[in-house]
Design a protein around this motif. Structure first.
Motif, mmCIF file in Angstrom:
data_model
loop_
_atom_site.group_PDB
_atom_site.id
_atom_site.type_symbol
_atom_site.label_atom_id
_atom_site.label_comp_id
_atom_site.label_asym_id
_atom_site.label_seq_id
_atom_site.Cartn_x
_atom_site.Cartn_y
_atom_site.Cartn_z
ATOM 1 N N GLN B 351 13.321 6.974 -58.906
ATOM 2 C CA GLN B 351 13.728 7.958 -57.901
ATOM 3 C C GLN B 351 14.600 9.064 -58.500
ATOM 4 O OE1 GLN B 351 15.151 6.707 -53.994
ATOM 5 N NE2 GLN B 351 16.911 8.057 -54.202
ATOM 6 N N SER B 352 15.605 8.680 -59.283
ATOM 7 C CA SER B 352 16.485 9.699 -59.860
ATOM 8 C C SER B 352 15.726 10.614 -60.803
ATOM 9 C CB SER B 352 17.643 9.046 -60.610
ATOM 10 O OG SER B 352 18.379 8.232 -59.752
ATOM 11 N N THR B 355 13.837 13.141 -58.576
ATOM 12 C CA THR B 355 14.571 14.105 -57.762
ATOM 13 C C THR B 355 15.556 14.968 -58.538
ATOM 14 O OG1 THR B 355 16.228 12.433 -57.251
ATOM 15 C CG2 THR B 355 14.422 12.684 -55.681
ATOM 16 N N ARG B 358 15.297 18.452 -57.958
ATOM 17 C CA ARG B 358 15.281 18.756 -56.531
ATOM 18 C C ARG B 358 16.709 18.868 -55.993
ATOM 19 N NH1 ARG B 358 12.018 20.826 -52.645
ATOM 20 N NH2 ARG B 358 12.226 19.771 -50.640
ATOM 21 N N LEU B 359 17.684 18.327 -56.753
ATOM 22 C CA LEU B 359 19.049 18.235 -56.239
ATOM 23 C C LEU B 359 19.606 19.564 -55.715
ATOM 24 C CD1 LEU B 359 20.758 15.649 -58.633
ATOM 25 C CD2 LEU B 359 19.566 15.278 -56.478
ATOM 26 N N LEU B 362 18.816 19.902 -52.271
ATOM 27 C CA LEU B 362 19.270 18.792 -51.424
ATOM 28 C C LEU B 362 20.782 18.768 -51.267
ATOM 29 C CD1 LEU B 362 17.014 15.931 -52.834
ATOM 30 C CD2 LEU B 362 16.858 16.936 -50.561
ATOM 31 N N GLU B 373 16.840 12.830 -50.055
ATOM 32 C CA GLU B 373 16.431 12.594 -51.436
ATOM 33 C C GLU B 373 15.453 11.428 -51.511
ATOM 34 O OE1 GLU B 373 19.535 11.219 -53.964
ATOM 35 O OE2 GLU B 373 18.282 11.231 -55.755
ATOM 36 N N LYS B 374 15.813 10.356 -50.828
ATOM 37 C CA LYS B 374 14.982 9.157 -50.835
ATOM 38 C C LYS B 374 13.611 9.461 -50.223
ATOM 39 C CE LYS B 374 15.453 4.330 -49.555
ATOM 40 N NZ LYS B 374 16.132 3.383 -48.677
ATOM 41 N N ASP B 376 12.095 12.390 -49.983
ATOM 42 C CA ASP B 376 11.319 13.269 -50.869
ATOM 43 C C ASP B 376 10.668 12.477 -51.998
ATOM 44 O OD1 ASP B 376 11.693 15.586 -49.536
ATOM 45 O OD2 ASP B 376 13.307 16.353 -50.814
ATOM 46 N N ALA B 377 11.481 11.598 -52.605
ATOM 47 C CA ALA B 377 10.973 10.819 -53.734
ATOM 48 C C ALA B 377 9.828 9.913 -53.293
ATOM 49 C CB ALA B 377 12.100 9.993 -54.364
ATOM 50 N N ARG B 410 8.605 15.251 -60.308
ATOM 51 C CA ARG B 410 9.831 16.012 -60.524
ATOM 52 C C ARG B 410 9.528 17.508 -60.496
ATOM 53 N NH1 ARG B 410 12.698 15.487 -66.301
ATOM 54 N NH2 ARG B 410 13.240 13.412 -65.539
ATOM 55 N N LEU B 413 8.519 18.872 -57.031
ATOM 56 C CA LEU B 413 9.642 18.930 -56.102
ATOM 57 C C LEU B 413 10.561 20.116 -56.396
ATOM 58 C CD1 LEU B 413 10.795 15.273 -55.396
ATOM 59 C CD2 LEU B 413 9.860 16.922 -53.788
#
Lengths: 330, 511
Positions: B351-352, B355, B358-359, B362, B373-374, B376-377, B410, B413
């Protein structure tokens, strides 16, 4: 290769609510936590004075300065840096702050000067690393010497008496609880939230994990690293004020060798020196273990020289257990 | 024919379930020179690593000087007289030429002390043979140009008086004069009975300087031709063959307005100024041989590598290229070639990893909106069919193909206007490859532009609406879809690297 659950990937992605004992034991912070429990159990049997509130709070106070400075150091190390200058910054900030307090009598100005000194040295460290590409080990080894030298020059080698707000920070109490301990816990909470729930905090972990990948993913690597060095300097400055306040005197030699205690606390707490991994609560535990050990030697009446030897052995043991465990997993 | 030097019979090599070489038969005489050619991944290096002792064959036998033998290690191979000069240099920059040349030996004899005089004399003799007589043996090797270092590398091999010399792309960093000197040296060595195998991308060199040319394709020895009886076109045909291809699906897209426009962009060492355009809904492929400057171009465009000159416009806005972070903020995103060191965050969760770019979108007041975040992932992981147990497991526990899909998640996104890809399916299995082609196609359909670099022709043929061929750090030609054939692309890539060489000898490393 790596099994799905190594406990390694949990710092950025939080573990679920249902945390099993086994999962806790696989955390990198587990070895330091177990050592703390072992020392506490042993001391509560070996010495009747140990479990008194007065002694416990004293241990907390002792741990607080190392822990505060270690919070900044942890972020620096997680971002694949290293700050050797924190001990000297501690001394320089204390001296500058005491000097300003003595010269102006203005407490706000004195506090600001001490913290500002930390920020400036942190900024210099960060710029040397990110702009001139000097290895942080070397860059901060340089500022370690420069900052200590400046502290000696300002004072001529003679301690400056320091009363006022710093004394309250270093020796004061709120309902029997040392102010420095409360400050440390509040800062630790703030840094924990910063590291795990803000974008910058998440970027710090990403940079330490793979600087190239982080850069290509659009993260401002230089800016972020600059920030962690500034934060580290700021906290070292605060540590200096607290320590000087506790002694009611700013000695230019204050904090000599402190960088080793601070780095030891960070590493004991499960932060990887290679970057990208580590937790704030681990760092606090690391600092706590170091303070507990000093307390143990005082209570048991063992020579302080043994304390120095033991400190080294504990670090090797904690990191060794961790390395052994991970070696088996891979 | 002279006596046999090397004989390979029914040789096979597998890495796990993957067979990389099969049914290889090759007979080589003393004093012979053989050119070994093939596309990237054809198995040339694996075959030569087996001959030099670095790898063991899974099946089959080797005979050296008429005796069947198992070459246990590189050291054993060297004792037999087999020397493999790799393309990656192993020169130690801090040591002198002489010390590099006699590393570990130093003419020290029994005393253990280095005999400087003897060392210098011996070094000068070898330097003369490779055409570097003007160099001082005590010069620090790190100060040499890469072409000179390449020659020193070959000189190191000659010192050991090998019987079989294997050279991997020996001329890639040499000037024409140096290359000529090298070929003269090879002729001298052949006269002494030394066998030489050239791995090369430069077909003319193989045709001019070897007696035979052997073509490998997908681990099979396709042809073994006398140079006097063959031609460049024939060799290209042998290399390309008819490999399993993925269907091109770009015909359904209609390119729109120009999104990315590159004007006169060059980096500080590899590239000549380059112009390029990518339109909305268009997938542009960059093809080039090893060291042609594909990767350097993408990195410079992205702001990851410093530019010497040039401009990059995105949707009519001039980019600052002050750094990759600025490019990402402006709407570019690049997935690099080296997934392990430049792509994944190895200790982070899936997940990290998905994203991280994407941060910015977010973040509210500095804090990451973790619910979004969750979501989107998870949505991306589903959409790109990333196979995994839990999205919180470490990225390294996924297969290569799924890791690459996570990196695509990644990139998507980050919602780039133009997506840059360098070798998008490197080290990925066939199934994941097809899925990745589908991702690229769908992304272009949504109106974005895609610019991808690849060294695999089938990949170019499957994805590209237009192909820009790179050679020697410049654009050798542009082929529209209608004119794109594997043959035409390879001709451009090879012709230009020959012609362009004299004008701009370029230092080349593995890209």
């Amino acid at each position: 290769m790596t099994k799905p659950d190594t406990g390694i990937a949990t710092s950025p992605a939080r573990p679920g609510v249902a945390v099993s004992i086994g999962r806790i034991l696989r955390q990198r912070e587990a070895s330091v936590a177990l050592m703390i429990i072992a020392v506490v159990i042993f001391l509560s049997f070996a010495n009747e004075y140990f479990l008194t509130p007065r002694n416990i709070l004293n241990v907390g106070r002792q741990a607080s300065v190392v822990a505060i400075v270690a919070l900044g150091q942890a972020l620096v190390i997680i971002a694949r840096g290293l700050d050797l200058s924190v001990g000297s910054v501690l001394g320089l900030s204390a001296v500058v702050s005491a000097f300003v307090a003595q010269a102006t009598g203005n407490q706000v100005l004195a506090l600001g000067a001490g913290l500002g000194t930390g920020i400036v040295v942190g900024l210099v460290n960060g710029l040397l690393f990110t702009r001139l590409n000097i290895n942080p080990f070397i860059a901060t080894l340089g500022t370690l010497s420069v900052a200590r030298g400046l502290a000696l020059l300002i004072t001529g080698g003679i301690p400056i008496p320091y009363a006022g707000w710093a004394q309250w920070l270093g020796a004061g109490k709120i309902v029997e609880v040392p102010v420095s301990l409360i400050l440390m816990l509040l800062l630790a909470l703030a840094f924990h939230i910063f590291a795990t729930h803000t974008r910058i905090g998440r970027n710090i972990y990403a940079i330490g994990d793979s600087p190239k990948a982080a850069r290509l993913a659009g993260i401002n690597v230089e800016g972020t690293r600059l920030l962690v060095f500034v934060l580290c300097g700021l906290l070292a400055g605060l540590g200096g004020i607290i320590l000087a306040g506790n002694l009611a005197s700013a000695n230019p030699d204050l904090g000599r060798g402190y960088e080793l205690d601070v780095i030891a606390a960070v590493i004991l707490g499960g932060t990887a020196l290679s970057g990208g991994r580590g937790t704030i609560y681990g760092v606090v535990l690391g600092a706590l273990l170091m303070a507990l050990l000093s307390n143990a030697f005082v209570l048991l009446g063992i020579s302080a020289h043994w304390q120095v030897v033991t400190k080294g052995l504990v670090i090797i043991l904690a990191v060794g257990i961790d390395g052994f465990r991970r070696g088996r997993e891979e | 024919m002279n006596a046999s030097l090397l004989k390979i019979a029914r040789l096979e090599k597998s890495f796990g379930p993957v067979r990389v070489l099969q049914g290889i038969d090759l007979d080589m005489a003393r004093g012979e020179a053989i050119g070994l050619i093939g596309e990237n991944g054809a198995g040339k290096s694996t075959l030569m690593n087996i001959v030099s002792g670095a790898l063991q064959p899974s099946v089959g036998s080797l005979a050296f000087e008429g005796r069947e033998i198992v070459i246990e290690s590189v050291r054993h191979g060297r004792e037999l007289g087999i020397r493999f000069v790799h393309q990656e240099l192993s020169i130690i920059g801090a040591l002198s030429i002489a010390e590099n040349m006699f590393l570990g030996d130093y003419k020290s004899g029994r005393s253990g002390f280095i005999n400087r005089r003897e060392l210098a004399v011996a070094t000068r003799a070898v330097l003369e043979r490779v055409g570097l007589a003007h160099l001082d043996p005590w010069m620090e090797a790190g100060r040499l140009r890469s072409g000179e270092q390449q020659l020193i590398e070959i000189a190191k091999a000659i010192v050991e008086r090998p019987k079989l010399l294997i050279l991997d792309e020996p001329t890639s960093s040499l000037t024409p004069v140096e290359a000529q000197r090298l070929f003269d040296l090879v002729r001298e060595l052949r006269a002494e009975g030394v066998g030489v195998i050239f791995i090369t991308h430069r077909l003319e060199e193989a045709l001019e300087n070897c007696g035979r040319v052997v073509v490998l394709r997908d681990g099979v020895l396709i042809s073994d031709r006398k140079t006097s009886e063959t031609s460049k076109s024939q060799l290209i045909l042998d290399m390309v063959g008819k490999t399993a291809t993925f269907a091109y699906r770009g015909g359904t897209r209609t390119p729109g307005a120009t999104r990315l426009s590159v004007k006169g962009l060059a980096d500080e060492d590899h590239l000549s100024p380059i112009d390029m355009e990518v339109r909305a809904g268009e997938v542009v492929g960059l093809f080039g041989l090893m060291g042609s400057g594909r990767t350097e171009f993408l990195e410079t465009l992205y702001g990851y590598r410093r530019a010497r000159c040039g401009e990059v416009w995105l949707d009519g806005t001039l980019l600052s290229r002050a750094g990759a972070d600025k490019s990402v903020a402006s709407g570019l995103f690049m997935l690099p070639e080296g997934r392990k060191i430049q792509g994944i965050l190895p200790t982070h969760s899936v997940q990290s990893n998905i994203t991280i770019a994407r941060l910015p979108a977010l973040t509210r007041l500095g804090f990451v909106a973790e619910g979004a975040e969750k979501a989107d992932a998870a949505r991306m992981a589903r959409s790109l069919n990333i196979r995994m147990g839990d999205i919180r497991q470490p990225i390294t526990s996924l297969s290569g193909g799924n890791q690459q899909k996570a990196l695509f998640a990644r990139a998507l996104l980050a919602e780039p206007k133009v997506l840059l890809l360098d070798e998008p399916t490197h080290g990925v299995d066939v199934g994941a490859k097809a899925e990745i082609y589908d991702i690229v196609h769908r992304f272009a359909e949504s109106g974005a532009g895609v610019l991808f670099a690849s060294s695999e022709l089938p990949e170019i043929m499957a994805l590209a609406d237009r192909c820009v061929v790179f050679a020697g750090g410049r654009v050798a030609g542009v082929l529209e879809r209608a004119a794109m054939t594997e043959d035409a692309i390879l001709h451009l890539a090879f012709d230009f690297s020959q012609g362009g060489q004299a004008a701009a000898p370029m230092p080349v490393g593995p890209t």
